[in-house]
Scaffold this motif. Structure first.
Motif, PDB file in Angstrom:
ATOM      1  N   GLU A 123      23.621  10.373  76.219  1.00  0.00           N
ATOM      2  CA  GLU A 123      24.338   9.115  76.088  1.00  0.00           C
ATOM      3  C   GLU A 123      25.627   9.334  75.313  1.00  0.00           C
ATOM      4  OE1 GLU A 123      21.729   6.363  74.257  1.00  0.00           O
ATOM      5  OE2 GLU A 123      20.327   6.272  75.954  1.00  0.00           O
ATOM      6  N   VAL A 124      26.657   8.569  75.704  1.00  0.00           N
ATOM      7  CA  VAL A 124      27.981   8.707  75.101  1.00  0.00           C
ATOM      8  C   VAL A 124      28.445   7.346  74.606  1.00  0.00           C
ATOM      9  CG1 VAL A 124      30.389   9.371  75.470  1.00  0.00           C
ATOM     10  CG2 VAL A 124      28.552  10.658  76.588  1.00  0.00           C
ATOM     11  N   SER A 125      28.959   7.324  73.380  1.00  0.00           N
ATOM     12  CA  SER A 125      29.559   6.126  72.794  1.00  0.00           C
ATOM     13  C   SER A 125      30.963   6.462  72.323  1.00  0.00           C
ATOM     14  CB  SER A 125      28.724   5.600  71.624  1.00  0.00           C
ATOM     15  OG  SER A 125      27.396   5.318  72.027  1.00  0.00           O
ATOM     16  N   LEU A 126      31.832   5.466  72.321  1.00  0.00           N
ATOM     17  CA  LEU A 126      33.219   5.642  71.912  1.00  0.00           C
ATOM     18  C   LEU A 126      33.507   4.802  70.676  1.00  0.00           C
ATOM     19  CD1 LEU A 126      35.180   5.600  75.306  1.00  0.00           C
ATOM     20  CD2 LEU A 126      34.274   7.565  74.041  1.00  0.00           C
ATOM     21  N   TYR A 127      34.289   5.374  69.765  1.00  0.00           N
ATOM     22  CA  TYR A 127      34.718   4.699  68.548  1.00  0.00           C
ATOM     23  C   TYR A 127      36.233   4.850  68.431  1.00  0.00           C
ATOM     24  CZ  TYR A 127      29.798   4.788  67.106  1.00  0.00           C
ATOM     25  OH  TYR A 127      28.435   4.624  67.033  1.00  0.00           O
ATOM     26  N   SER A 128      36.907   3.767  68.142  1.00  0.00           N
ATOM     27  CA  SER A 128      38.343   3.838  67.857  1.00  0.00           C
ATOM     28  C   SER A 128      38.543   4.124  66.376  1.00  0.00           C
ATOM     29  CB  SER A 128      39.036   2.528  68.242  1.00  0.00           C
ATOM     30  OG  SER A 128      38.600   1.474  67.406  1.00  0.00           O
ATOM     31  N   VAL A 187      37.251   2.499  61.443  1.00  0.00           N
ATOM     32  CA  VAL A 187      36.489   2.943  62.599  1.00  0.00           C
ATOM     33  C   VAL A 187      35.765   1.745  63.189  1.00  0.00           C
ATOM     34  CG1 VAL A 187      34.652   4.461  63.421  1.00  0.00           C
ATOM     35  CG2 VAL A 187      36.206   5.249  61.628  1.00  0.00           C
ATOM     36  N   LYS A 188      35.944   1.544  64.487  1.00  0.00           N
ATOM     37  CA  LYS A 188      35.275   0.459  65.210  1.00  0.00           C
ATOM     38  C   LYS A 188      34.587   1.026  66.442  1.00  0.00           C
ATOM     39  CE  LYS A 188      38.655  -3.121  63.931  1.00  0.00           C
ATOM     40  NZ  LYS A 188      39.625  -4.120  64.485  1.00  0.00           N
ATOM     41  N   LYS A 189      33.396   0.506  66.709  1.00  0.00           N
ATOM     42  CA  LYS A 189      32.681   0.928  67.899  1.00  0.00           C
ATOM     43  C   LYS A 189      33.174   0.132  69.091  1.00  0.00           C
ATOM     44  CE  LYS A 189      28.082   1.810  69.786  1.00  0.00           C
ATOM     45  NZ  LYS A 189      26.618   1.754  69.551  1.00  0.00           N
ATOM     46  N   LEU A 190      33.450   0.828  70.186  1.00  0.00           N
ATOM     47  CA  LEU A 190      33.935   0.192  71.404  1.00  0.00           C
ATOM     48  C   LEU A 190      32.764  -0.154  72.311  1.00  0.00           C
ATOM     49  CD1 LEU A 190      36.969   2.558  72.126  1.00  0.00           C
ATOM     50  CD2 LEU A 190      36.947   0.414  70.832  1.00  0.00           C
ATOM     51  N   GLY A 191      33.040  -1.067  73.203  1.00  0.00           N
ATOM     52  CA  GLY A 191      31.985  -1.477  74.121  1.00  0.00           C
ATOM     53  C   GLY A 191      31.720  -0.479  75.224  1.00  0.00           C
ATOM     54  N   ALA A 192      32.664   0.449  75.457  1.00  0.00           N
ATOM     55  CA  ALA A 192      32.491   1.420  76.528  1.00  0.00           C
ATOM     56  C   ALA A 192      31.411   2.423  76.161  1.00  0.00           C
ATOM     57  CB  ALA A 192      33.806   2.143  76.799  1.00  0.00           C
ATOM     58  N   ALA A 193      30.508   2.676  77.078  1.00  0.00           N
ATOM     59  CA  ALA A 193      29.434   3.643  76.889  1.00  0.00           C
ATOM     60  C   ALA A 193      28.940   4.086  78.252  1.00  0.00           C
ATOM     61  CB  ALA A 193      28.284   3.058  76.070  1.00  0.00           C
ATOM     62  N   ALA A 204      26.660  17.754  82.863  1.00  0.00           N
ATOM     63  CA  ALA A 204      26.739  16.373  83.317  1.00  0.00           C
ATOM     64  C   ALA A 204      28.163  15.893  83.052  1.00  0.00           C
ATOM     65  CB  ALA A 204      25.730  15.473  82.607  1.00  0.00           C
ATOM     66  N   THR A 205      28.569  14.880  83.781  1.00  0.00           N
ATOM     67  CA  THR A 205      29.904  14.305  83.608  1.00  0.00           C
ATOM     68  C   THR A 205      29.779  12.820  83.300  1.00  0.00           C
ATOM     69  OG1 THR A 205      30.101  13.901  85.991  1.00  0.00           O
ATOM     70  CG2 THR A 205      30.970  15.985  85.139  1.00  0.00           C
ATOM     71  N   CYS A 206      30.810  12.297  82.660  1.00  0.00           N
ATOM     72  CA  CYS A 206      30.811  10.900  82.255  1.00  0.00           C
ATOM     73  C   CYS A 206      32.230  10.371  82.360  1.00  0.00           C
ATOM     74  CB  CYS A 206      30.295  10.772  80.825  1.00  0.00           C
ATOM     75  SG  CYS A 206      29.809   9.102  80.366  1.00  0.00           S
ATOM     76  N   LYS A 207      32.384   9.179  82.923  1.00  0.00           N
ATOM     77  CA  LYS A 207      33.680   8.534  83.069  1.00  0.00           C
ATOM     78  C   LYS A 207      33.601   7.144  82.449  1.00  0.00           C
ATOM     79  CE  LYS A 207      37.106   7.058  86.487  1.00  0.00           C
ATOM     80  NZ  LYS A 207      37.428   6.999  87.933  1.00  0.00           N
ATOM     81  N   LEU A 208      34.553   6.838  81.553  1.00  0.00           N
ATOM     82  CA  LEU A 208      34.532   5.577  80.823  1.00  0.00           C
ATOM     83  C   LEU A 208      35.902   4.931  80.842  1.00  0.00           C
ATOM     84  CD1 LEU A 208      32.986   7.960  78.852  1.00  0.00           C
ATOM     85  CD2 LEU A 208      32.117   5.867  77.839  1.00  0.00           C
ATOM     86  N   ASP A 209      35.896   3.640  80.600  1.00  0.00           N
ATOM     87  CA  ASP A 209      37.110   2.850  80.399  1.00  0.00           C
ATOM     88  C   ASP A 209      37.113   2.393  78.948  1.00  0.00           C
ATOM     89  OD1 ASP A 209      39.275   1.200  80.391  1.00  0.00           O
ATOM     90  OD2 ASP A 209      38.553  -0.168  81.943  1.00  0.00           O
ATOM     91  N   ALA A 210      37.893   3.082  78.104  1.00  0.00           N
ATOM     92  CA  ALA A 210      37.873   2.793  76.669  1.00  0.00           C
ATOM     93  C   ALA A 210      38.461   1.424  76.365  1.00  0.00           C
ATOM     94  CB  ALA A 210      38.625   3.876  75.908  1.00  0.00           C
ATOM     95  N   GLY A 211      39.498   1.022  77.096  1.00  0.00           N
ATOM     96  CA  GLY A 211      40.121  -0.267  76.850  1.00  0.00           C
ATOM     97  C   GLY A 211      41.104  -0.278  75.701  1.00  0.00           C
ATOM     98  N   VAL A 212      41.253   0.839  74.989  1.00  0.00           N
ATOM     99  CA  VAL A 212      42.200   0.930  73.879  1.00  0.00           C
ATOM    100  C   VAL A 212      42.943   2.250  74.012  1.00  0.00           C
ATOM    101  CG1 VAL A 212      40.783  -0.470  72.339  1.00  0.00           C
ATOM    102  CG2 VAL A 212      40.527   2.009  72.327  1.00  0.00           C
ATOM    103  N   SER A 213      44.066   2.345  73.318  1.00  0.00           N
ATOM    104  CA  SER A 213      44.815   3.581  73.253  1.00  0.00           C
ATOM    105  C   SER A 213      44.807   4.090  71.825  1.00  0.00           C
ATOM    106  CB  SER A 213      46.250   3.366  73.737  1.00  0.00           C
ATOM    107  OG  SER A 213      46.894   2.385  72.937  1.00  0.00           O
ATOM    108  N   GLY A 214      45.267   5.331  71.653  1.00  0.00           N
ATOM    109  CA  GLY A 214      45.282   5.927  70.335  1.00  0.00           C
ATOM    110  C   GLY A 214      44.145   6.917  70.153  1.00  0.00           C
ATOM    111  N   GLU A 215      43.744   7.119  68.900  1.00  0.00           N
ATOM    112  CA  GLU A 215      42.707   8.086  68.573  1.00  0.00           C
ATOM    113  C   GLU A 215      41.329   7.475  68.801  1.00  0.00           C
ATOM    114  OE1 GLU A 215      41.292  10.981  64.867  1.00  0.00           O
ATOM    115  OE2 GLU A 215      42.832   9.440  64.577  1.00  0.00           O
TER     116      GLU A 215
END
Length: 701
Positions: A292-297, A320-326, A337-348
């Motif tokens: 499982e993959v989670s994204l944090y801005s 640090v904020k957790k994004l909804g993309a996972a 395995a591969t994973c493709k996400l839409d982060a919805g934000v730019s930056g780090e």
């Protein structure tokens, strides 16, 4: 580029009798020189005959030179008597001509030391421990001359520290990372700003049994991520020194490793693509593992504050904020395995990959991404012209057949398969289907020690019912169809050709270069001043007898090897050093797939600069004149004409003179260009549609 470009074609190794000596002692060396070719290692054509052996002290660059004779077979013997006044430290050995090319072949150390009399051992379980609260540590102490140090008092110290996980066949993947916590913290809290509780080592005084052994239970405090338990045993050596022996035990938070890797250092915010891998604790691929993959801005803020004395300092904080993309994925037979996400934000953005073992323990890996939004994307569309080429195994035997999985985004493609190593060794063209995207490459014996397999997959223009429908719409003037299946234009061409490139590295043919050597003494024990009989047997790969074989024999005190092992004895690893790719890629595929041309179409009309009929200034080249060889007259003089260009600036005219082989000189003068009225433009060099900018112009007279 031609083969051998930019790569040293000579493999040279020096075998030392020992790599640690004292001042005044003699060190013996055997030099092995081989030539690297596309077919492997061969007898050398250079660095043979009478050569210069240079021994250099790394600390002071003090050099000691002597002659050495390298035979036509690439073998030479030499010895060096170290001066009693020689500086302590590391020395490198170089073989070459006096003023020509040279090759570094090895290194040794000159130091003052006392030989130990005891052999100590600190060991633990060979396999990593998963979530342990304590670890068994085995201690032993024996004399080099034989016999255990029974009843010896020792001290055991243990501490847990982070461990880097980097399997050799998974370069670029991150297999560890700290837990990401939401909130605002000091930006440098992990390194400097945040004071952490000091970590103390656990100390246990112990006594060895009659066999010079002991087993202790070392406590393992709570840890996060792959770590290791470092155990050190202090003991009193019989030579009067207090010595320390260490050992390490790997501890893991879970019974597996998970790795994460981004497709590039920059990605689009709505198209984040990650590669995942799951391995067991022996670095073997795990099939069917859920990841499982989670994204944090992560944003960093800087605040300036005034301090005493009128100076300013900066405080940084990180949010640090957790994004909804996972996303979640299941690994294949190779553990990928591969994973493709839409982060919805730019930056780090920090990507966190997690996986659970059979007991529910969590393994985690993190990597940092830099995402660009639609307003900040400078690469003009998707930059994904790469693909993954995954070998079935990381190492193959010479003459074997390697299978590679080509992960292309096409249903079918024509592939140019190239075998590369310091140039292009071999190539062929084949067809690849998306149903079974696998290619096979026969690895010749000469491919040792390694090769790179490159796959350039090209998919031609897509021809199907959509193009037929577009032609029908244009012929019968049916706009409601042409809107859905429009013809290619200068801006939109959905059926245009496409290509992807991937490269994989494999090791080839190590075993066929390995000799089996067996050394058998006539007896295990001897008295002092006796002569030991030792038998040596060398077996070629496959069990045959090698031709033209020879050996170098060294008898070295193990107490010295306990201070510094002799790595020069491992000649095979040195000779089979990985060779580089040595290829630069250039392709015209970007022209085939419909890139637009932004070259100059016409010269815009403009004024004449205040002079009727005068051409505008256009020549601003910084180089005014270059003449490589200008002769001097009998008086040593020459006349040179320097044509100035249109730039309003100053120019330096430099003359570099040489006479004979060892006389040189340089002189210079400055000239300027000017006019009565000068306009210096401050226009920006680059603007985009929709930008607003200032256009300053400086007027001087």
């Amino acid at each position: 580029l031609p083969r051998g470009y930019g790569f040293n074609k000579t493999a040279a190794v020096t075998v030392f009798d020992r790599t640690l000596i004292r001042a005044g002692e003699t060190i013996h060396m055997k030099h092995l020189i081989r030539a690297r070719t596309d077919a492997g290692l061969e007898r050398p054509t250079e660095l043979t005959g009478k050569q210069v052996l240079t021994i250099t002290h790394e600390g002071s660059d003090t050099k000691y030179e002597q002659d050495v004779l390298i035979g036509a077979d690439g073998v030479g013997l030499s010895e060096w008597v170290s001066p009693k006044t020689a500086a302590l430290g590391s020395y490198t050995v170089t073989i070459g001509t006096k003023d020509g090319p040279s090759q570094q072949t090895g290194s040794f150390q000159l130091d003052e030391f006392r030989l130990p009399t005891m052999r100590a051992s600190v060991s633990g379980p060979k396999m990593p421990l998963v979530r342990p609260t304590s670890a068994p540590i085995d201690l032993s102490l024996a004399y080099f001359s034989g016999g255990a140090a029974g009843g010896a008092p020792v001290t055991l110290r243990t501490i847990v520290q982070p461990r880097e996980v980097a399997p050799k066949d998974y370069e670029g993947f991150a297999f560890s990372g700290e837990k990401v916590v939401e909130g605002v913290t000091p930006a440098n809290g992990d390194e400097e700003g945040e004071a952490k509780r000091p970590t103390r080592a656990s100390v246990q005084p112990l006594g060895l049994d009659a066999n010079g052994m002991a087993r202790a239970s070392a406590p393992v405090p709570a840890f996060d991520g792959p770590s290791e338990l470092v155990a050190e045993m202090d003991y009193d050596d019989a030579n009067g020194e207090r010595r320390t022996q260490s050992g390490r035990v790997a501890v893991e938070p879970a019974a597996l490793h998970v790795g994460v890797k981004s497709d590039g250092w920059m990605a689009k915010s709505d198209d984040v693509r990650l590669r995942l891998v799951a391995l067991d604790l022996s670095d073997k691929p795990l099939k069917g593992q859920r990841v499982e993959v989670s994204l944090y801005s992560r944003e960093t803020y800087s605040y300036r504050k005034r301090i005493i004395g009128g100076f300013y300092s900066y405080d940084d904080s990180r949010e640090v904020k957790k994004l909804g993309a996972a996303c979640s994925a299941t690994t294949d037979a190779q553990g990928y395995a591969t994973c493709k996400l839409d982060a919805g934000v730019s930056g780090e953005v920090v990507a966190v990959a997690t996986a659970r073992d059979g007991d529910g323990n969590v393994a985690r890996a993190t990597t940092t991404l830099y995402l660009a939004g639609s307003d900040d994307w400078w690469f003009g569309g998707d930059n994904g012209d790469r693909m993954d080429v995954v070998p079935e195994k990381p190492e193959y035997a010479g003459g074997g057949v390697a299978r590679f999985q080509v992960r292309m985004p096409f249903r079918r493609a024509t592939a140019l398969v190239s075998v590369l190593r310091d140039g292009v060794v071999d190539s062929f063209v084949t067809e690849i289907s998306g149903r079974d995207p696998v290619i096979t490459v026969r690895l010749k014996h000469g491919y040792a020690p390694n090769v790179y397999v490159s796959v350039l997959a090209v998919r031609g223009r897509i021809a199907g019912w959509r193009l037929w429908l577009a032609e029908l719409a244009r012929k019968w003037d049916l706009p409601w169809i042409s809107r859905d299946a429009a013809a290619p234009t200068a801006l939109v061409d959905l059926a245009k050709p496409s290509y992807r490139l991937g490269i994989a590295k494999v090791r080839v043919g190590w075993e066929e270069h390995r000799l089996a050597v067996r050394v058998t003494p006539a007896a295990e024990r001897y008295r002092v001043r006796q002569v030991a009989d030792v038998g040596v047997q060398v077996v070629a790969p496959g069990g045959g007898v090698p031709r033209d074989a020879e050996i170098a024999v060294a008898a070295v005190d193990e107490a010295l090897l306990g201070l510094k092992p002799n790595d020069s004895w491992d000649v095979l690893t040195a000779m089979m050093e990985a060779r580089p790719l040595g290829v630069e890629y250039s392709t015209a595929q970007t022209q085939v797939v419909g890139k637009r041309h932004y070259g100059k179409k016409a010269v815009a009309t403009g004024g004449g600069g205040g002079q009727a009929g005068a051409p505008p200034r256009a020549d601003f080249q910084p180089l005014l004149l270059w003449r490589g060889r200008v002769p001097l007259d009998a008086q040593g003089r020459a006349s040179v004409k320097v044509p100035l260009n249109d730039a309003l600036s100053s120019f330096r005219v430099v003359a570099v003179a040489s006479a004979g082989a060892d006389r040189f000189g340089t002189g210079s003068a400055t000239v300027r260009t000017t006019q009565d009225l000068i306009l210096l433009s401050g226009l920006p060099p680059l603007v985009r549609v929709g930008d607003s900018y200032d256009a300053p112009v400086t007027v001087r007279n």
